[in-house]
Design an enzyme around this catalytic site. Structure first.
Site, PDB file in Angstrom:
ATOM      1  N   HIS A  64       0.807  -1.225  -0.136  1.00 11.45           N
ATOM      2  CA  HIS A  64      -0.126   0.127  -0.041  1.00 11.45           C
ATOM      3  C   HIS A  64       0.915   1.175   0.037  1.00 11.45           C
ATOM      4  O   HIS A  64       0.474   2.304  -0.619  1.00 11.45           O
ATOM      5  CB  HIS A  64      -0.647  -0.186   1.253  1.00 11.45           C
ATOM      6  CG  HIS A  64      -2.273  -0.873   1.208  1.00 11.45           C
ATOM      7  ND1 HIS A  64      -2.814  -1.740   1.946  1.00 11.45           N
ATOM      8  CD2 HIS A  64      -2.945  -0.755   0.013  1.00 11.45           C
ATOM      9  CE1 HIS A  64      -3.711  -2.110   1.298  1.00 11.45           C
ATOM     10  NE2 HIS A  64      -3.634  -1.731   0.217  1.00 11.45           N
ATOM     11  N   ARG A 100      -2.991  -9.357 -18.451  1.00 13.12           N
ATOM     12  CA  ARG A 100      -2.188 -10.814 -18.381  1.00 13.12           C
ATOM     13  C   ARG A 100      -2.645 -11.661 -17.239  1.00 13.12           C
ATOM     14  O   ARG A 100      -2.085 -11.376 -16.353  1.00 13.12           O
ATOM     15  CB  ARG A 100      -0.736 -10.722 -18.600  1.00 13.12           C
ATOM     16  CG  ARG A 100      -0.008 -10.305 -20.185  1.00 13.12           C
ATOM     17  CD  ARG A 100       1.449 -10.484 -19.964  1.00 13.12           C
ATOM     18  NE  ARG A 100       1.698 -10.345 -21.333  1.00 13.12           N
ATOM     19  CZ  ARG A 100       2.292  -9.394 -21.785  1.00 13.12           C
ATOM     20  NH1 ARG A 100       2.322  -8.006 -20.914  1.00 13.12           N
ATOM     21  NH2 ARG A 100       2.856  -8.920 -23.080  1.00 13.12           N
ATOM     22  N   ARG A 125      -7.520 -11.408 -20.782  1.00 14.72           N
ATOM     23  CA  ARG A 125      -7.265 -12.342 -21.629  1.00 14.72           C
ATOM     24  C   ARG A 125      -6.961 -13.506 -20.726  1.00 14.72           C
ATOM     25  O   ARG A 125      -6.503 -13.599 -19.633  1.00 14.72           O
ATOM     26  CB  ARG A 125      -5.735 -12.056 -22.150  1.00 14.72           C
ATOM     27  CG  ARG A 125      -5.291 -13.160 -23.289  1.00 14.72           C
ATOM     28  CD  ARG A 125      -3.758 -12.838 -23.509  1.00 14.72           C
ATOM     29  NE  ARG A 125      -2.778 -13.039 -22.546  1.00 14.72           N
ATOM     30  CZ  ARG A 125      -1.489 -12.905 -23.027  1.00 14.72           C
ATOM     31  NH1 ARG A 125      -1.126 -12.449 -24.089  1.00 14.72           N
ATOM     32  NH2 ARG A 125      -0.460 -13.081 -22.122  1.00 14.72           N
ATOM     33  N   GLU A 128      -1.836 -13.538 -32.929  1.00 14.28           N
ATOM     34  CA  GLU A 128      -0.324 -13.716 -32.808  1.00 14.28           C
ATOM     35  C   GLU A 128       0.061 -14.838 -33.395  1.00 14.28           C
ATOM     36  O   GLU A 128       1.287 -15.225 -33.240  1.00 14.28           O
ATOM     37  CB  GLU A 128      -0.101 -13.598 -31.013  1.00 14.28           C
ATOM     38  CG  GLU A 128      -0.955 -14.741 -30.444  1.00 14.28           C
ATOM     39  CD  GLU A 128      -0.775 -14.739 -29.024  1.00 14.28           C
ATOM     40  OE1 GLU A 128       0.096 -14.027 -28.452  1.00 14.28           O
ATOM     41  OE2 GLU A 128      -1.538 -14.988 -28.209  1.00 14.28           O
ATOM     42  N   ASN A 170       4.641  -9.716 -30.140  1.00 12.71           N
ATOM     43  CA  ASN A 170       5.799 -10.576 -29.416  1.00 12.71           C
ATOM     44  C   ASN A 170       5.724 -11.863 -29.866  1.00 12.71           C
ATOM     45  O   ASN A 170       6.679 -12.455 -30.226  1.00 12.71           O
ATOM     46  CB  ASN A 170       5.523 -10.648 -27.879  1.00 12.71           C
ATOM     47  CG  ASN A 170       5.383  -9.101 -27.499  1.00 12.71           C
ATOM     48  OD1 ASN A 170       5.603  -8.166 -27.890  1.00 12.71           O
ATOM     49  ND2 ASN A 170       5.056  -9.164 -25.971  1.00 12.71           N
ATOM     50  N   ASP A 171       4.450 -12.589 -30.148  1.00 11.02           N
ATOM     51  CA  ASP A 171       4.493 -13.967 -30.663  1.00 11.02           C
ATOM     52  C   ASP A 171       4.331 -13.968 -32.120  1.00 11.02           C
ATOM     53  O   ASP A 171       4.971 -14.946 -32.794  1.00 11.02           O
ATOM     54  CB  ASP A 171       3.442 -14.535 -29.960  1.00 11.02           C
ATOM     55  CG  ASP A 171       3.630 -15.315 -28.739  1.00 11.02           C
ATOM     56  OD1 ASP A 171       4.598 -15.819 -28.408  1.00 11.02           O
ATOM     57  OD2 ASP A 171       2.767 -15.128 -27.701  1.00 11.02           O
ATOM     58  N   ARG A 181      11.300 -16.483 -29.407  1.00 18.88           N
ATOM     59  CA  ARG A 181      11.582 -15.149 -28.762  1.00 18.88           C
ATOM     60  C   ARG A 181      12.495 -15.096 -27.453  1.00 18.88           C
ATOM     61  O   ARG A 181      12.714 -14.188 -26.870  1.00 18.88           O
ATOM     62  CB  ARG A 181      10.091 -14.557 -28.238  1.00 18.88           C
ATOM     63  CG  ARG A 181       9.324 -15.396 -27.233  1.00 18.88           C
ATOM     64  CD  ARG A 181       7.998 -14.797 -27.318  1.00 18.88           C
ATOM     65  NE  ARG A 181       7.685 -14.216 -26.142  1.00 18.88           N
ATOM     66  CZ  ARG A 181       6.497 -13.623 -25.843  1.00 18.88           C
ATOM     67  NH1 ARG A 181       5.382 -14.038 -26.566  1.00 18.88           N
ATOM     68  NH2 ARG A 181       6.287 -12.817 -25.003  1.00 18.88           N
ATOM     69  N   CYS A 195      -1.338  -4.971 -28.559  1.00 18.63           N
ATOM     70  CA  CYS A 195      -0.617  -5.134 -27.076  1.00 18.63           C
ATOM     71  C   CYS A 195       0.671  -5.780 -26.926  1.00 18.63           C
ATOM     72  O   CYS A 195       1.297  -5.963 -25.958  1.00 18.63           O
ATOM     73  CB  CYS A 195      -1.673  -5.744 -26.291  1.00 18.63           C
ATOM     74  SG  CYS A 195      -2.011  -7.718 -26.776  1.00 18.63           S
TER      75      CYS A 195
END
Ligand code: PEP
Ligand code: MG
Length: 580
Positions: A193, A300, A336, A435, A458-459, A469, A506
């Protein structure tokens, strides 16, 4: 004494140079532990009085927090006031006084620790953090029992860096950022916090520094760097000078970018695009709001599954999704479904060793095979959809059959929830990550059935170029400016727009300033990235003209090599006249 560098975790950026203000917020509160029979009533009265004082204090602090920090943070304090009324807490303290002859102080300590300990054992990160809240409440009761004044941090009237074991939320609310420049704490992590509040207050903070904090004396000069997580004790004049210069350039850059924080992402000729954030935890949603993200373009959810020893159940997931949806306050949140496999493992779901894990049992393939996992997650997401603007996205879709199966599972789950009496939003958009090249190539078919696409570069890069990758040896081949990747991206956006659907991105490409003119030229609608990149990308976009970008993109798409594309983009960016 020589200069000393201490490493901690940087949780709120900014370089600060000021005197230490040391708080000993963990005083040894020693009082006797047991009382006599005839003292019970007096002890209960003493406890009742401390409770009343605590409740009033919390009410005032909540009001104060609403003004200085907003509803959400104030909620932490009103939550503590509610805990005071919780049957699992206060009555248990009374019980110990009555039945075990505990002194009020001892009973408060024992019950508080018992409950905090239980919270700490929970796998859900959010629930674990409630332990800090209950301890804060316990300290408050104790301080009133002992008639002592809690140090009022709002009285600080000179520039300081607060040094403490940890700061309770109620301490943090009182900080006046005019004087409190920074925080340095022994414990804590990015999601505590104190960290969240210091970020929302704009106070630089380094946490989790360890016992070295206890050696710092009140009034000594400190430098902290909230980005790097560094604290420097007894800095020599040269170090001070270096940090003062860094502070100045940091300030200039911030001032420059700050102008873009509240502005929309808009090109010179008025084309607006949506700037969203990628998040992995509930706490990151707060950072996204702080950076004015217009939504969450990618949540994610793997992290919810990865940080625990068991698969999070429906309720645990529901709490997390609901909190994200609520904190985004009506802005879209794209959740996702679980993307596990490849490089991400779950301790409780052993996956067989595979020769090519990225081409194997991963993401939606697992979800469709192990329907119980997917359905539990969909139930939690759909239930949370009632509390915000949630959209659902499936990862690693390679064929229409997979998409149809995933969609049908979702619809069946929805019907089931409604039958069970759960409120579920009746307009949830559903889309896919693009992707895998097959999905990009079939965009014209998918577009008739999905509500949106989100391009995962990315993929997409690894699958289009056959470049792992994760493999350093072939990293030189991994590049989203490869002409083949660009053609796929263009294909997806064209297909979507021809059917009036929107496209997001994304993957990492969306947060790269060099890619911005190309993505504007291609007509990308929603850009989702790490929230710390948003302001920078907005600044770059504000300097672009979409008509020029379209011409540039037409030229780029005729090029045959990655190198030529990059070279053209670098040249284009250099020639742009800064407009600010
Ligand atoms: C992507 O593949 O571009 C993406 C955003 O997903 P992840 O990085 O989680 O695979
Ligand atoms: Mg991916």
């Amino acid at each position: 004494m020589a200069e000393q560098h201490i490493q901690g975790i940087g949780v709120s950026p900014g370089i600060r140079i000021a005197k230490a203000f040391v708080i000993n917020n963990n005083p040894a509160l020693t009082t006797r532990e047991h009382i006599n029979e005839e003292e019970v009533e007096a002890e209960l009265a003493r406890l009742g009085n401390a409770k009343e004082l605590s409740a009033t204090e919390l009410m005032n602090l909540t009001e104060q927090a609403k003004l200085s920090l907003g509803e959400k943070q104030a909620g932490i304090l009103s939550g503590q006031a509610k805990m005071l009324e919780d049957p699992a807490y206060y009555p248990q303290i009374e019980k110990r006084i009555r039945e075990e002859r505990h002194s009020a102080d001892h009973a408060v300590r024992v019950v508080t620790e018992l409950i905090a300990g239980k919270f700490e054992k929970l796998s859900n990160e959010y629930m674990r953090e409630r332990a800090a809240d209950i301890r804060d409440l316990g300290k408050r009761l104790l301080s009133h029992l002992q008639g002592e004044e809690r140090i009022s941090l709002s009285d600080i009237r000179e520039e300081v860096i607060i040094v403490a074991d940890d700061l309770a939320p109620s301490d943090t609310v009182q900080l006046n950022k005019q004087y409190v420049l920074g925080l340095l704490t022994r414990v804590g992590g990015k999601t505590s916090h104190t960290s969240i509040m210091s970020r929302s207050l704009g106070i630089s903070a380094v946490v989790g520094v360890g016992d070295a904090v206890r050696e710092i004396a009140d009034g000594e000069l400190l430098i902290i760097d909230g980005s790097q997580g560094i604290c420097i004790r007894m800095p020599d004049p040269k170090t001070i000078e270096t940090y003062q210069l860094r502070q100045q350039s940091e300030q200039l850059e911030l001032e420059l970018l700050e102008k873009f924080r509240s502005r929309p992402a808009e090109t010179k000729d008025g084309i607006r695009v949506e700037m969203a954030a990628n998040i992995g935890t509930v706490q990151e949603a707060a950072a996204a709001v702080d950076r004015n993200a217009e939504g969450v373009g990618l949540y994610r959810t793997e992290f919810l599954y990865m940080n625990t020893s068991h698969a999070p159940n429906e309720e645990e997931q529901f709490i997390a999704y609901r909190e994200v949806a609520e904190s985004m306050n009506g802005r879209p949140v794209i959740i996702r479904t679980l993307d596990i496999g490849g490089d991400k493992e779950l301790p409780y779901l052993p996956l067989p060793k595979e020769a090519n894990p990225f081409l194997g049992y991963r993401a939606i393939r697992i979800g469709l095979d192990r329907k119980e996992l997917l359905v539990t997650q969909l139930r939690a997401i759909l239930r949370a959809s009632h509390y915000g603007n949630i959209k659902i996205m499936f990862p690693m879709i390679s064929s229409l059959e997979e998409w149809r199966d995933a969609k049908a599972t979702c619809e069946k789950t929805r019907t089931q929830l409604i039958q069970e009496g759960f409120p579920v939003s009746n307009s949830i958009e559903m889309g896919i990550m693009v992707e895998i090249p097959s999905a990009a190539l079939l965009a014209n078919a998918f577009v008739k059935e999905v509500d949106f696409f989100s391009i995962g570069t990315n993929d997409l890069v690894q699958y289009t170029l056959a470049v792992d990758r994760m493999n350093e040896k072939v990293a030189y081949l991994y590049d989203y400016f490869h002409p083949a990747v660009l053609q796929l991206i263009q294909r997806v956006i064209k297909a979507a727009h021809s059917h009036g659907k929107w496209v997001g991105m994304c993957g990492g490409m969306a947060g790269d300033p060099l890619a911005a003119p190309l993505l504007i030229g291609l007509g990308l609608d929603e850009w989702s990235m790490n929230s710390s990149s948003i302001v920078k990308i907005k600044q770059v976009i504000s300097n672009l003209d979409s008509r020029d970008c379209r011409k540039l993109t037409d030229r780029l798409l005729l090029l045959d090599t990655t190198e030529e594309v990059r070279r053209e983009l670098v040249r284009y960016m250099k020639e742009l006249q800064p407009n600010e």
